[in-house]
Enzyme design. Structure first.
Site, short mmCIF file in Angstrom:
data_model
loop_
_atom_site.label_atom_id
_atom_site.label_comp_id
_atom_site.label_asym_id
_atom_site.label_seq_id
_atom_site.Cartn_x
_atom_site.Cartn_y
_atom_site.Cartn_z
N GLN A 24 -4.10 -5.13 7.01
CA GLN A 24 -5.22 -6.17 6.54
C GLN A 24 -4.97 -7.57 7.08
OE1 GLN A 24 -7.60 -4.79 4.87
NE2 GLN A 24 -6.58 -2.80 3.73
N LYS A 76 -10.35 -0.44 10.55
CA LYS A 76 -9.72 -1.88 9.85
C LYS A 76 -9.86 -3.17 10.98
CE LYS A 76 -6.85 0.20 6.34
NZ LYS A 76 -7.67 0.63 5.63
N CYS A 100 -4.60 2.65 -3.33
CA CYS A 100 -3.22 3.10 -3.25
C CYS A 100 -2.47 2.20 -3.38
CB CYS A 100 -3.28 3.38 -1.39
SG CYS A 100 -4.33 5.03 -1.17
N HIS A 149 1.22 -1.23 -0.06
CA HIS A 149 0.04 -0.16 -0.27
C HIS A 149 1.28 1.18 0.07
CE1 HIS A 149 -3.09 3.31 2.15
NE2 HIS A 149 -3.73 2.44 1.27
N ASP A 205 3.14 -4.31 7.89
CA ASP A 205 2.22 -3.53 8.09
C ASP A 205 1.11 -4.98 7.96
OD1 ASP A 205 -0.10 -2.18 6.84
OD2 ASP A 205 0.73 -1.20 5.75
#
Ligand code: 7TS
Length: 409
Positions: free
Chosen positions: A206, A229, A367, A126, A203
């Protein structure tokens, strides 16, 4: 509808926003990867904080300030347990994944990355895990390198050893791709990087929403995610950092609460993690995030993981059968999203027709423009799944896609 382990019908009753019509149709929310909906428990926790406990933290000796401080610190402990961190002082509250990565880039990065050094990321990232490194590399005269992605959406790990060089100062990699759903074997990457003494940032924006994460087992140096999220509020996020790493890092921003003492000439910085939390934090956000984690653990992360896997397989099969649809990303392991294009129909047009049917999806480059370039597309349609989604939601998406074909025939 109920599946073994997860009573989705029951879960849906916990999310007030889902029970509405959009354009005269029942809302089908398939955009949780962008931002997930909030259970009543989170909304109530935020409301309770502002109704009963609101005050600034760490500064006052009065009762409300003490309560707010206790709530904020207890949220920190809650997050630490969720990630299986050893110490709650390894949890830094930030605005979100983006801020967490910028913090590491500007604090760890400025200190440890010099001219001619390298930062290694991947083509799956991202923009939040690309741009801060580009900025750092430009500031420091360093070089940004990428682990390539193959045609299926997996990382080309046969290139890893050659890309981890004596100049590599950090590996920053996504746990799950937001655009393709690729689950990256981060544990293996971390093992191979750490064998060379190279720290790793993951990261997790997600990932934490779909399966349990254990930062000690992963042995990552940094792990970042966003509250919104994870069914929590917007404006709060988390940077996990190994204590010895955080302790060796200079502050990111200066201001109140990150100091021990300030004279006109010099500031003595506070200890970790407060050193990285300048200014009034989002206390209600942290309280809401802790409530979201409590909620998810009551439902059960393992049950959520099983539900999400089963529903993703159903969705890939169903969407893949719509004539003209091409699914993007056939990585070995996938999570949470179905990304696709449809002949020469523009993804935005598909999204607009779907919205008229009450179906919310994200369209665009997500993104992740470098990744889109690898796949030779400018944009895709992305349906993303969460614990409150059902096979009926997927069926509504498929009906919507048939409608798209009629409209653009
Ligand atoms: N990293 C990943 C993997 C993401 O998916 C996102 C947001 C971010 C970082 C940034 O998170 P933020 O909370 O700081 O904005 N992803 C998306 C998305 O897929 N659609 O909208 C936002």
């Amino acid at each position: 509808m109920s599946r073994p382990g997860l009573d989705v019908a029951r879960v849906r009753t916990d999310f007030p926003i889902l029970h509405q019509e959009v354009r005269g149709r029942p809302l089908v929310y398939l955009d949780s990867a962008a931002s997930a909906q909030k259970p009543r428990a989170v909304i109530d926790a935020i409301s309770h904080f502002y109704t009963h406990d609101n005050a600034n933290v760490h500064r006052g000796v009065h009762t409300l300030s003490e309560r707010a401080t206790a709530a904020f610190e207890s949220a920190r402990e809650r997050v630490a347990r969720f990630l299986h961190a050893k110490d709650d002082k390894e949890i830094v509250f930030v605005r979100g994944t983006t801020e967490a990565i910028n913090l590491v880039a500007q604090s760890f990065g400025r200190k440890n990355v010099g001219p001619g050094d390298e930062v290694l990321i991947t083509e799956l990232e991202h923009h939040a895990n690309i741009v801060p490194w580009q900025m750092l590399c430009e500031q420091q005269g360093a070089r940004l390198r990428y682990i390539p992605v193959d045609k299926k959406g997996d990382l080309a790990l046969d290139r890893l050893d050659e890309l981890l060089t004596p100049r590599t100062r950090l590996l920053a990699v996504t746990h799950v791709s937001n655009a393709l759903g690729t689950v990256v074997p981060v544990k293996e990457l971390i093992r191979r990087a750490r064998a060379r003494g190279i720290p790793v940032l993951v990261d997790g924006a997600q990932a934490v929403t779909h399966f349990p994460v254990d930062v000690v087992e992963l042995d990552c140096d940094f792990y970042a995610f966003s509250g919104h999220k994870l069914f929590g509020p917007m404006g709060i996020g988390v940077l996990y950092g190994k204590k010895e790493r955080l302790e060796a890092m200079p502050p990111y921003q200066g201001g109140g609460d990150m100091i021990l003492s300030v004279t006109k000439e010099k500031t003595v910085y506070n200890r970790v993690p407060y050193r990285f939390e300048a200014g009034t934090p989002d206390v209600a956000g942290a309280v809401g995030l802790a409530a979201a984690i409590d909620y998810l653990e009551r439902v059960g992360m393992e049950a959520i993981a099983a539900h999400d896997r089963e529903l993703l397989a159903y969705a890939e099969e169903a969407v893949g059968q719509v004539p003209g649809v091409r699914l993007l990303g056939q990585a070995r392991e996938r999570s949470g999203v179905v990304s696709f294009v449809m002949e020469d129909i523009h993804p935005h047009d598909i999204g607009t027709v779907l919205d008229r049917e009450g179906v919310a999806v994200r369209t665009g480059h997500h993104c992740a423009q470098p990744l889109m370039q690898c796949f030779g597309v400018a944009a895709t349609v992305r349906a993303s799944l969460a614990l409150y989604n059902t096979r009926e939601d997927v069926d509504a998406l498929v009906r919507g896609l048939h409608k798209v074909r009629e409209v653009f025939a």
